[in-house]
Motif scaffolding. Structure first.
Motif, PDB file in Angstrom:
ATOM      1  N   SER A 251       0.835  -1.193   0.000  1.00 42.71           N
ATOM      2  CA  SER A 251       0.000   0.000   0.000  1.00 42.71           C
ATOM      3  C   SER A 251       0.871   1.244   0.000  1.00 42.71           C
ATOM      4  O   SER A 251       1.949   1.260   0.604  1.00 42.71           O
ATOM      5  N   PHE A 252       0.379   2.288  -0.666  1.00 42.10           N
ATOM      6  CA  PHE A 252       1.083   3.561  -0.748  1.00 42.10           C
ATOM      7  C   PHE A 252       0.172   4.674  -0.241  1.00 42.10           C
ATOM      8  O   PHE A 252      -1.030   4.677  -0.524  1.00 42.10           O
ATOM      9  N   ARG A 253       0.756   5.636   0.474  1.00 43.38           N
ATOM     10  CA  ARG A 253       0.016   6.804   0.935  1.00 43.38           C
ATOM     11  C   ARG A 253       0.902   8.038   0.790  1.00 43.38           C
ATOM     12  O   ARG A 253       2.126   7.956   0.897  1.00 43.38           O
ATOM     13  N   SER A 254       0.278   9.187   0.563  1.00 43.79           N
ATOM     14  CA  SER A 254       1.016  10.438   0.513  1.00 43.79           C
ATOM     15  C   SER A 254       0.046  11.603   0.665  1.00 43.79           C
ATOM     16  O   SER A 254      -1.162  11.459   0.452  1.00 43.79           O
ATOM     17  N   ARG A 255       0.578  12.755   1.043  1.00 40.61           N
ATOM     18  CA  ARG A 255      -0.226  13.974   1.087  1.00 40.61           C
ATOM     19  C   ARG A 255       0.028  14.841  -0.146  1.00 40.61           C
ATOM     20  O   ARG A 255      -0.694  15.811  -0.376  1.00 40.61           O
ATOM     21  N   PHE A 262       2.713   4.440  -8.717  1.00 44.60           N
ATOM     22  CA  PHE A 262       3.554   3.343  -8.221  1.00 44.60           C
ATOM     23  C   PHE A 262       2.753   2.037  -8.169  1.00 44.60           C
ATOM     24  O   PHE A 262       3.251   0.971  -8.544  1.00 44.60           O
ATOM     25  N   ALA A 263       1.504   2.136  -7.695  1.00 45.26           N
ATOM     26  CA  ALA A 263       0.656   0.946  -7.596  1.00 45.26           C
ATOM     27  C   ALA A 263       0.355   0.373  -8.976  1.00 45.26           C
ATOM     28  O   ALA A 263       0.369  -0.854  -9.172  1.00 45.26           O
ATOM     29  N   HIS A 271      -6.438   5.438  -5.536  1.00 41.75           N
ATOM     30  CA  HIS A 271      -6.579   6.888  -5.592  1.00 41.75           C
ATOM     31  C   HIS A 271      -5.201   7.527  -5.750  1.00 41.75           C
ATOM     32  O   HIS A 271      -4.184   6.912  -5.438  1.00 41.75           O
ATOM     33  N   PRO A 272      -5.166   8.783  -6.159  1.00 39.25           N
ATOM     34  CA  PRO A 272      -3.866   9.452  -6.282  1.00 39.25           C
ATOM     35  C   PRO A 272      -3.070   9.489  -4.986  1.00 39.25           C
ATOM     36  O   PRO A 272      -1.841   9.393  -5.006  1.00 39.25           O
ATOM     37  N   LEU A 273      -3.741   9.626  -3.847  1.00 39.66           N
ATOM     38  CA  LEU A 273      -3.030   9.729  -2.569  1.00 39.66           C
ATOM     39  C   LEU A 273      -3.107   8.465  -1.725  1.00 39.66           C
ATOM     40  O   LEU A 273      -2.499   8.399  -0.644  1.00 39.66           O
ATOM     41  N   ALA A 274      -3.824   7.456  -2.186  1.00 40.40           N
ATOM     42  CA  ALA A 274      -3.944   6.199  -1.446  1.00 40.40           C
ATOM     43  C   ALA A 274      -4.187   5.079  -2.442  1.00 40.40           C
ATOM     44  O   ALA A 274      -5.245   5.013  -3.072  1.00 40.40           O
ATOM     45  N   ALA A 275      -3.209   4.208  -2.607  1.00 42.69           N
ATOM     46  CA  ALA A 275      -3.301   3.174  -3.639  1.00 42.69           C
ATOM     47  C   ALA A 275      -2.623   1.890  -3.166  1.00 42.69           C
ATOM     48  O   ALA A 275      -1.958   1.869  -2.125  1.00 42.69           O
TER      49      ALA A 275
END
Length: 326
Positions: A251-255, A262-263, A271-275
């Protein structure tokens, strides 16, 4: 109206089922909770049994299962099914065109969450659905602009049993956003989270890639969940991207960074900020991690992440205005 609801196994899926139920005035005959990469399998096993309305919500498309999904939806439509699909993930235009061509009534809107799509297009005058969708979108697409979202997400994810989510759908359907029982659950969950952060601190590694910090963690048991752990570790380390792996998925997260890229490189989406995506860690490293030796799995995941991010690069997220609930 009798119908089946097929939704994602999370807060957004639960909220989507409730908002739809309020829109049509009845609870589903059966709710099926699933993941995007398992949707085709669920559809393959689905029999109508006299129920001819199907709603699908908060489930995006995985490219490698799309043809199977189309095949199974066509089968159900040929048997008389009417299908509505509500989603907010990123889709290819050809996917939307193909589904519409076979008769799926598709509502696709990337500006909001799954429950927000249903509220916007099926029941925009329902004040309760507005409140529930606002709370849901706040945490699902990382807006963090509604405090009720942080509370309700903990309530929904407190119990992984589908029976619990079914009960919550009934509660929300009846117009109850919060009750006394939720207060107790929230208090207990928050206490467990505070203890859990100690585990999180023992399970991460910090990388620097092209001038950005990336914090990588292997999954821990119990609270906090990935959303809160990611915020904690990114704040603590100054990282722009958070990555976690549990041995079978990543899983990837960012603000600020579009982590969906990446996913997608790993065969997933989001989503762009959660994938996220599927990522099977070698059995030996998973075994060592299970008995408390975390470095081999961390090293392996870190190498995968380094390669993916180096290939894709850091793409700043271009904010799109979400639907306003106020």
């Amino acid at each position: 109206m009798e119908y089946y609801a097929i939704v994602h196994n999370d807060f957004d899926g639960t909220a989507s089922a409730a908002v739809y139920a309020r829109a049509v005035g009845s609870l589903p005959k059966t709710v099926f909770f699933t993941e995007p990469n398992k949707l085709h399998t669920l559809l393959r096993s689905l029999e109508l049994r006299g129920v001819y309305n199907i709603m699908i919500a908060d489930l995006g498309i995985n490219a490698n299962t799309f043809n199977d999904i189309v095949k199974e939806l066509r089968r159900l439509i040929n048997q008389g099914a009417k299908i509505e699909w509500f989603d907010h993930h990123v889709w290819k235009d050809e996917w939307k065109e193909e589904l519409k061509k076979i008769g799926v009534n598709l509502y696709h809107d990337t500006s909001t969450c799954g429950a927000g799509v249903i509220y916007k297009y099926r029941n925009p005058n329902d004040n309760f659905s507005r409140k529930l969708a606002s709370a849901d979108c706040s945490v699902d697409i990382w807006l963090h602009d509604d405090p009720m979202g942080e509370k309700l997400r903990r309530i929904v994810e407190n119990n992984k049993d589908y029976s619990w989510k079914n009960e919550l759908i009934k509660t929300f359907f009846n117009g109850i956003l919060w009750n006394d029982a939720f207060d107790k659950i929230l208090e207990e969950t928050m206490s467990k989270e505070l203890e859990g952060y100690k585990k999180v601190m023992k399970s991460y590694r910090l990388l620097e890639i092209n001038g950005y910090k990336v914090v990588i963690a292997v999954r821990w048991k119990g609270p906090p969940d990935i959303s809160y752990a990611s915020q904690f570790l990114m704040t603590r380390t100054g990282a722009s991207v958070f990555v976690s792996a549990n041995g079978k998925s990543i899983s990837f997260r960012s603000r600020e960074i579009d982590v969906r890229q990446f996913a997608v490189r790993l065969g997933g989406g989001g989503h762009p900020l959660a994938a996220g995506a599927q990522l099977k860690v070698p059995l030996l490293y998973r075994f060592l991690n299970k008995i408390g030796i975390k470095s081999p799995m961390l090293n392996w995941v870190a190498k995968v992440v380094q390669n993916v991010i180096t290939d894709v690069g850091f793409i700043k997220y271009q904010d799109k205005k979400s639907i306003s609930f106020y």
